[in-house]
Scaffold this motif. Structure first.
Motif, mmCIF file in Angstrom:
data_model
loop_
_atom_site.group_PDB
_atom_site.id
_atom_site.type_symbol
_atom_site.label_atom_id
_atom_site.label_comp_id
_atom_site.label_asym_id
_atom_site.label_seq_id
_atom_site.Cartn_x
_atom_site.Cartn_y
_atom_site.Cartn_z
ATOM 1 N N GLU A 1 14.708 -35.803 -11.360
ATOM 2 C CA GLU A 1 14.732 -34.479 -11.400
ATOM 3 C C GLU A 1 15.953 -33.775 -11.031
ATOM 4 N N HIS B 1 18.523 -34.347 -13.848
ATOM 5 C CA HIS B 1 18.110 -33.314 -14.908
ATOM 6 C C HIS B 1 18.636 -31.801 -14.509
ATOM 7 N N ARG B 2 18.421 -31.485 -13.361
ATOM 8 C CA ARG B 2 18.989 -30.086 -12.657
ATOM 9 C C ARG B 2 20.486 -30.117 -13.074
ATOM 10 N N LYS C 1 8.259 -29.396 -18.827
ATOM 11 C CA LYS C 1 8.883 -29.885 -17.484
ATOM 12 C C LYS C 1 10.257 -29.211 -17.231
ATOM 13 N N LEU D 1 11.896 -27.097 -14.277
ATOM 14 C CA LEU D 1 13.284 -27.434 -13.543
ATOM 15 C C LEU D 1 14.094 -26.123 -13.496
#
Length: 409
Positions: free
Chosen positions: A21, A24-25, A53, A57
């Motif tokens: 995560e 991904h951020r 998802k 985020l």
């Protein structure tokens, strides 16, 4: 500021889902930085993850204040989707560019826009310790008068010529002190994390992301200033090399001359293709009797700056034009070597002498490249002159701090 994307700066270690995560951020931030605005479906497609998802985020980044809603745009038939952008005022990054006779200081917002700056601060170089004290004084004066709160500044970048040990934060030329690296001195004085990089790389970073076009492939950005250096991008990433010294094109031993380079070697490309070489040529010709409007400038100031030569060329000064033609030919010869080695998509000529623009410099350089490189290779390389000129260094310096802080480079 306790932003999740900066957690690694405080020693936070992530694993498993939390690490994914986090990655991904950072990718969301990088995508919004590149395209200014994106919708959730566009971000989901880029990340190759589900829309729910991606929404989760992104909303997390919105709640933190790093990302903001930027409006609505049509997606599909009759549907409007919310677009998102980076929030400038969430945090800031300080850039300090040290040039031969001046200092430029700027603060960049999270969205890559300059929030405050002061340019062309006179900087007569003195003793290294005195000069560093003067730099620190100018930085603190700027921060004191700026409307940007210091507590919102995440880090500071220093752009300077010479050999830079990026990992240790050491300047191995002018400001090389045995008692402490420049990085440690500046961090103590400003109470900010400090990132030091070579001026050619910061100029390259600025050109790559703020210049005429966004390049997706391989690029070489030339810093044609008093010295000569390059910043190299392979697959969109800056190349540092094993020790951080990649791009020293100016120190290729290309010429069979007796000129001693600043590095101590003879025949370096920089001795024939740089701003110093240009000014030396003009001074020598004037001492031999050649006439030029630069003679008056030299008499009034006691020295010549590259900006003086650029202005003389624009006014049609024959000696200045002759000097630019000479170094342009030598530059093309060296760039032919770079083209044969790297086969880049594009070469951008930046630095102070890019102020000469296309009409004089570019044809000479291109002609020399065609003469000295493989035609099979050079036909695929576009050669252009910067359109942002001296702005590139400060922009690149600020952006490099942001991207290093985020762990994007």
């Amino acid at each position: 500021m306790n932003y999740s994307v900066f957690g690694h700066l405080k020693g936070s270690e992530l694993s498993g889902i939390a690490f994914k995560e986090h990655v991904h951020r950072k990718k969301i931030i990088a995508q919004l930085s590149a395209y200014n605005e994106c919708t959730i479906p566009e971000l989901a497609e880029f990340l190759n993850i589900s829309i729910p998802k991606t929404n989760e985020l992104t909303m997390g980044l919105v709640e933190e204040g790093l990302v903001r809603e930027a409006g609505q745009k049509t997606e599909g038939v009759g549907r409007k989707a919310t677009s998102y952008a980076l929030n400038q005022s969430s945090c800031y990054f300080l850039g300090v560019e040290i040039k031969k006779y001046k200092i430029n200081i700027g603060i960049m917002g999270f969205d890559k826009t300059i929030a405050d700056s002061i340019l062309n601060i006179p900087f007569p170089f003195l003793d290294p310790h005195e000069s560093l004290d003067a730099i620190i004084k100018e930085i603190n004066n700027f921060l004191d008068r700026s409307s940007v709160p210091k507590e919102k500044i995440v880090g500071m970048g220093l752009s300077i010529a010479g050999r830079i040990n990026v990992k240790k934060g050491e300047v191995l030329t002018i400001y090389h002190f045995e008692d402490a690296p420049v990085k440690a001195i500046l961090e103590e004085a400003t109470e900010l994390p400090v990132y030091i990089d070579n001026d050619s790389r910061t100029i390259a970073y600025g050109e790559y992301y703020f210049g005429k076009k966004i390049y997706a492939g391989n690029a070489i950005v030339v810093n044609l200033d008093y010295g000569l250096g390059t910043g190299i991008f392979i697959d969109g990433k800056p190349v540092y090399g094993a020790s951080g010294y990649a791009g020293e094109l100016g120190h290729i031993p290309l010429f069979n001359n007796e000129k001693i380079c600043l590095c101590g070697k003879k025949g370096c490309m920089q001795t024939e293709a740089s701003g110093v070489a240009l000014i030396e040529f003009i001074n020598q010709k004037m001492s031999e009797g050649s006439n030029s409007r630069l003679r008056t400038v030299l008499s009034n100031k006691g020295f010549l700056e590259l900006e003086d030569v650029v202005e003389a060329v624009r006014l049609g000064d024959n000696l200045a034009i002759e000097g630019v033609t000479k170094i342009g030919y030598s530059l093309g010869k060296g760039l032919a070597v770079a083209i044969n080695l790297f086969n880049p998509n594009i070469i951008v000529i930046g630095g102070t002498l890019s102020g000469l623009e296309d009409s004089l410099l570019l044809p000479v350089v291109q002609s020399s490249i065609f003469q000295h490189s493989l035609s099979l290779v050079n036909t695929d390389t576009e050669i252009i002159v910067s359109n942002i000129h001296e702005k590139a260094g400060l922009l690149g310096c600020c952006l490099l701090v942001r991207d290093k802080t985020l762990g994007l480079v």
